[in-house]
Design a protein around this motif. Structure first.
Motif, PDB file in Angstrom:
ATOM      1  N   TYR A   9       0.734  -1.408  -0.098  1.00  0.00           N
ATOM      2  CA  TYR A   9      -0.008   0.084   0.065  1.00  0.00           C
ATOM      3  C   TYR A   9       0.779   1.176   0.091  1.00  0.00           C
ATOM      4  O   TYR A   9       1.904   1.373   0.430  1.00  0.00           O
ATOM      5  CB  TYR A   9      -0.789  -0.087   1.341  1.00  0.00           C
ATOM      6  CG  TYR A   9      -2.048  -1.065   1.114  1.00  0.00           C
ATOM      7  CD1 TYR A   9      -3.140  -0.653   0.512  1.00  0.00           C
ATOM      8  CD2 TYR A   9      -1.914  -2.048   1.834  1.00  0.00           C
ATOM      9  CE1 TYR A   9      -4.128  -1.680   0.381  1.00  0.00           C
ATOM     10  CE2 TYR A   9      -2.733  -3.238   1.725  1.00  0.00           C
ATOM     11  CZ  TYR A   9      -4.059  -2.946   1.130  1.00  0.00           C
ATOM     12  OH  TYR A   9      -4.955  -3.934   1.013  1.00  0.00           O
ATOM     13  N   CYS A  10       0.461   2.179  -0.456  1.00  0.00           N
ATOM     14  CA  CYS A  10       1.096   3.546  -0.391  1.00  0.00           C
ATOM     15  C   CYS A  10       1.340   4.183   0.725  1.00  0.00           C
ATOM     16  O   CYS A  10       2.537   4.561   1.261  1.00  0.00           O
ATOM     17  CB  CYS A  10       0.100   4.655  -1.310  1.00  0.00           C
ATOM     18  SG  CYS A  10       0.802   6.202  -1.194  1.00  0.00           S
ATOM     19  N   TRP A  11       0.369   4.403   1.598  1.00  0.00           N
ATOM     20  CA  TRP A  11       0.248   4.762   3.056  1.00  0.00           C
ATOM     21  C   TRP A  11       0.690   6.055   3.197  1.00  0.00           C
ATOM     22  O   TRP A  11       1.099   6.399   4.503  1.00  0.00           O
ATOM     23  CB  TRP A  11       1.032   3.587   3.713  1.00  0.00           C
ATOM     24  CG  TRP A  11       0.628   3.338   5.161  1.00  0.00           C
ATOM     25  CD1 TRP A  11       1.254   3.375   6.571  1.00  0.00           C
ATOM     26  CD2 TRP A  11      -0.862   2.687   5.506  1.00  0.00           C
ATOM     27  NE1 TRP A  11       0.510   3.220   7.427  1.00  0.00           N
ATOM     28  CE2 TRP A  11      -0.656   2.547   6.916  1.00  0.00           C
ATOM     29  CE3 TRP A  11      -1.853   2.366   4.948  1.00  0.00           C
ATOM     30  CZ2 TRP A  11      -1.694   2.163   7.319  1.00  0.00           C
ATOM     31  CZ3 TRP A  11      -2.827   1.892   5.468  1.00  0.00           C
ATOM     32  CH2 TRP A  11      -2.917   1.811   6.912  1.00  0.00           C
ATOM     33  N   VAL A  22      -4.867   4.127   0.765  1.00  0.00           N
ATOM     34  CA  VAL A  22      -4.847   2.665   0.927  1.00  0.00           C
ATOM     35  C   VAL A  22      -4.944   2.147  -0.805  1.00  0.00           C
ATOM     36  O   VAL A  22      -5.117   1.016  -0.938  1.00  0.00           O
ATOM     37  CB  VAL A  22      -6.104   2.347   1.437  1.00  0.00           C
ATOM     38  CG1 VAL A  22      -6.071   2.578   3.006  1.00  0.00           C
ATOM     39  CG2 VAL A  22      -7.402   2.869   0.750  1.00  0.00           C
ATOM     40  N   LEU A  23      -4.152   2.999  -1.587  1.00  0.00           N
ATOM     41  CA  LEU A  23      -3.901   2.434  -2.951  1.00  0.00           C
ATOM     42  C   LEU A  23      -2.916   1.730  -3.152  1.00  0.00           C
ATOM     43  O   LEU A  23      -2.026   1.696  -2.140  1.00  0.00           O
ATOM     44  CB  LEU A  23      -3.963   3.777  -3.963  1.00  0.00           C
ATOM     45  CG  LEU A  23      -5.438   4.545  -3.975  1.00  0.00           C
ATOM     46  CD1 LEU A  23      -5.255   5.670  -4.965  1.00  0.00           C
ATOM     47  CD2 LEU A  23      -6.584   3.487  -4.315  1.00  0.00           C
ATOM     48  N   ASN A  24      -2.437   1.211  -4.041  1.00  0.00           N
ATOM     49  CA  ASN A  24      -1.356   0.282  -4.314  1.00  0.00           C
ATOM     50  C   ASN A  24      -0.017   1.204  -4.290  1.00  0.00           C
ATOM     51  O   ASN A  24      -0.317   2.122  -4.730  1.00  0.00           O
ATOM     52  CB  ASN A  24      -1.235  -0.398  -5.642  1.00  0.00           C
ATOM     53  CG  ASN A  24      -2.398  -1.725  -5.625  1.00  0.00           C
ATOM     54  OD1 ASN A  24      -2.541  -2.033  -4.621  1.00  0.00           O
ATOM     55  ND2 ASN A  24      -2.977  -1.688  -6.841  1.00  0.00           N
ATOM     56  N   HIS A  31      -3.976  10.765  -3.778  1.00  0.00           N
ATOM     57  CA  HIS A  31      -4.063   9.669  -3.052  1.00  0.00           C
ATOM     58  C   HIS A  31      -5.417   9.698  -2.292  1.00  0.00           C
ATOM     59  O   HIS A  31      -6.527  10.518  -2.504  1.00  0.00           O
ATOM     60  CB  HIS A  31      -3.299  10.038  -1.725  1.00  0.00           C
ATOM     61  CG  HIS A  31      -1.579  10.110  -1.801  1.00  0.00           C
ATOM     62  ND1 HIS A  31      -1.122   9.104  -2.157  1.00  0.00           N
ATOM     63  CD2 HIS A  31      -0.756  11.398  -1.883  1.00  0.00           C
ATOM     64  CE1 HIS A  31       0.463   9.319  -2.313  1.00  0.00           C
ATOM     65  NE2 HIS A  31       0.458  10.650  -2.075  1.00  0.00           N
ATOM     66  N   TYR A  32      -5.888   8.296  -1.876  1.00  0.00           N
ATOM     67  CA  TYR A  32      -7.205   8.192  -1.633  1.00  0.00           C
ATOM     68  C   TYR A  32      -7.491   7.117  -0.402  1.00  0.00           C
ATOM     69  O   TYR A  32      -6.808   6.094  -0.329  1.00  0.00           O
ATOM     70  CB  TYR A  32      -7.910   7.574  -2.782  1.00  0.00           C
ATOM     71  CG  TYR A  32      -9.460   7.647  -2.690  1.00  0.00           C
ATOM     72  CD1 TYR A  32     -10.289   8.710  -2.504  1.00  0.00           C
ATOM     73  CD2 TYR A  32     -10.331   6.142  -2.367  1.00  0.00           C
ATOM     74  CE1 TYR A  32     -11.585   8.557  -2.235  1.00  0.00           C
ATOM     75  CE2 TYR A  32     -11.607   6.276  -2.133  1.00  0.00           C
ATOM     76  CZ  TYR A  32     -12.261   7.400  -2.212  1.00  0.00           C
ATOM     77  OH  TYR A  32     -13.724   7.238  -1.907  1.00  0.00           O
ATOM     78  N   ASP A  52       6.472  10.908  -3.761  1.00  0.00           N
ATOM     79  CA  ASP A  52       6.865   9.512  -3.259  1.00  0.00           C
ATOM     80  C   ASP A  52       6.208   9.698  -1.914  1.00  0.00           C
ATOM     81  O   ASP A  52       6.560  10.624  -1.249  1.00  0.00           O
ATOM     82  CB  ASP A  52       8.287   8.952  -3.025  1.00  0.00           C
ATOM     83  CG  ASP A  52       8.735   8.751  -4.569  1.00  0.00           C
ATOM     84  OD1 ASP A  52       7.823   8.191  -5.471  1.00  0.00           O
ATOM     85  OD2 ASP A  52       9.933   8.724  -4.652  1.00  0.00           O
ATOM     86  N   ALA A  53       5.587   8.737  -1.180  1.00  0.00           N
ATOM     87  CA  ALA A  53       5.206   8.596  -0.055  1.00  0.00           C
ATOM     88  C   ALA A  53       6.437   8.546   0.843  1.00  0.00           C
ATOM     89  O   ALA A  53       7.492   8.027   0.680  1.00  0.00           O
ATOM     90  CB  ALA A  53       4.318   7.429   0.218  1.00  0.00           C
ATOM     91  N   ARG A  54       6.354   8.992   2.100  1.00  0.00           N
ATOM     92  CA  ARG A  54       7.394   9.202   3.152  1.00  0.00           C
ATOM     93  C   ARG A  54       7.240   7.716   3.943  1.00  0.00           C
ATOM     94  O   ARG A  54       6.420   7.236   4.187  1.00  0.00           O
ATOM     95  CB  ARG A  54       7.054  10.293   4.140  1.00  0.00           C
ATOM     96  CG  ARG A  54       7.205  11.586   3.335  1.00  0.00           C
ATOM     97  CD  ARG A  54       7.191  12.641   4.497  1.00  0.00           C
ATOM     98  NE  ARG A  54       6.864  13.873   3.903  1.00  0.00           N
ATOM     99  CZ  ARG A  54       5.708  14.294   3.183  1.00  0.00           C
ATOM    100  NH1 ARG A  54       4.170  13.417   3.825  1.00  0.00           N
ATOM    101  NH2 ARG A  54       5.149  15.541   2.683  1.00  0.00           N
TER     102      ARG A  54
END
Length: 54
Positions: A9-11, A22-24, A31-32, A52-54
């Motif tokens: 998950y992206c998170w 909660v997307l891949n 983001h969603y 990018d996600a942290r």
């Protein structure tokens, strides 16, 4: 779970409210979080993807 993230998950954390994406992992677009909503008949929280996600 590794580094506080659920694998796959992206998170990314929503900067304005509670919730996490909660997307891949590696998704494109906003983001969603479909769990962060006022009621079940309303859409979930959405926020801009700024890299990018942290």
């Amino acid at each position: 779970m590794a580094n506080g993230r659920i694998s796959g998950y992206c998170w990314d954390r929503n900067p304005r409210k509670a919730g996490r994406c909660v997307l891949n992992a590696g998704h494109r677009g906003n983001h969603y979080d479909w769990y962060a909503r006022r009621s079940w008949n309303q859409p979930g929280a959405e926020w801009p993807n700024r890299g990018d996600a942290r």
